[in-house]
Design an enzyme around this catalytic site. Structure first.
Site, PDB file in Angstrom:
ATOM      1  CB  CYS A  52      -0.919   0.014   1.219  1.00 61.71           C
ATOM      2  SG  CYS A  52      -2.066  -1.370   1.287  1.00 61.71           S
ATOM      3  NE  ARG A 129      -2.731  -4.702  -2.833  1.00 64.13           N
ATOM      4  CZ  ARG A 129      -2.218  -4.062  -1.785  1.00 64.13           C
ATOM      5  NH1 ARG A 129      -2.442  -2.774  -1.620  1.00 64.13           N
ATOM      6  NH2 ARG A 129      -1.480  -4.703  -0.906  1.00 64.13           N
TER       7      ARG A 129
END
Length: 215
Positions: A52, A129
């Site tokens: 991330c 995601r």
């Protein structure tokens, strides 16, 4: 006893994106705040995670390019506002990158649930995601999902946005891996008479259903 499986709820392409109002690192934000601009809304599994972190750095570095295309960025994870703030400060300290876009605090998973960001079996309390492209009229135009283990391609999101804007502005489609400057696809004819005329219309025509042109 029969077991039941929780089903994720997904929004639909070419329909209004789910409305939201949420607290972010830049104050309260709602979908309506982005009316008149494109919006890329993207979720990540958790703050302070390495994949991330690379994605947020990538989005931050591409933010000026998105701004040139009248597009705002908005992140989200099921973490607290204080966690978001600590993480973005850490990215600035350790990687030298400012995060210029807001990040939604979604502890109750209200936005994540509305957009289908939480997938049972992937992680009970984490958003996958997911990336959503919302146009200036609030219509959901594209959705892209990645697995927990692999980072997204920000360059592809830039390319996709450029392609959608080109299609909207010119009434055309774009071929595989299209980039600005390459030929675009002319919509195929819809009648037998139009198909007969296609070869003489000045396009680069391979066959009646496949014609391209330069913009």
């Amino acid at each position: 006893m029969m077991e039941t499986t929780q089903q994720a709820s997904f929004p639909h392409l070419n329909e209004p994106a789910p409305a939201f109002k949420a607290r972010t690192t830049h104050g309260d934000r709602s979908l309506e705040d982005y009316r008149g601009k494109w919006l890329i809304l993207f979720s990540h599994p958790a703050d302070f995670t390495p994949v991330c972190t690379t994605e947020f750095i990538g989005f931050a570095q591409a933010a000026p390019k998105f701004a040139e295309m009248n597009c705002e960025l908005l992140g989200l994870s099921i973490d607290s506002l204080f966690s978001h703030l600590a993480w973005t400060r850490n990215i600035k300290e350790k990687f030298g990158v400012d995060i210029p876009f807001p990040i939604i605090e979604d502890i109750k998973m209200e936005v994540a649930s509305a957009y289908g960001m939480v997938h049972p079996g992937a992680a009970d309390t984490q958003a996958v995601r997911a990336t959503f492209f919302i146009d200036p009229n609030g219509i959901l135009r594209a959705m892209v999902y990645y697995p927990m283990s692999n980072g997204r391609s920000i360059d592809e999101f830039v390319r996709l946005l450029e392609a959608m804007q080109t299609s909207d502005e010119n009434g055309v489609a774009t071929p595989e891996n299209w980039c600005p400057g390459k030929p675009v696809i002319v919509p195929p004819p819809k009648t037998a008479e139009a198909a007969d005329k296609r070869a003489g219309e000045g396009y680069d025509t391979v066959d009646w259903y496949f014609s391209t042109k330069s913009l």
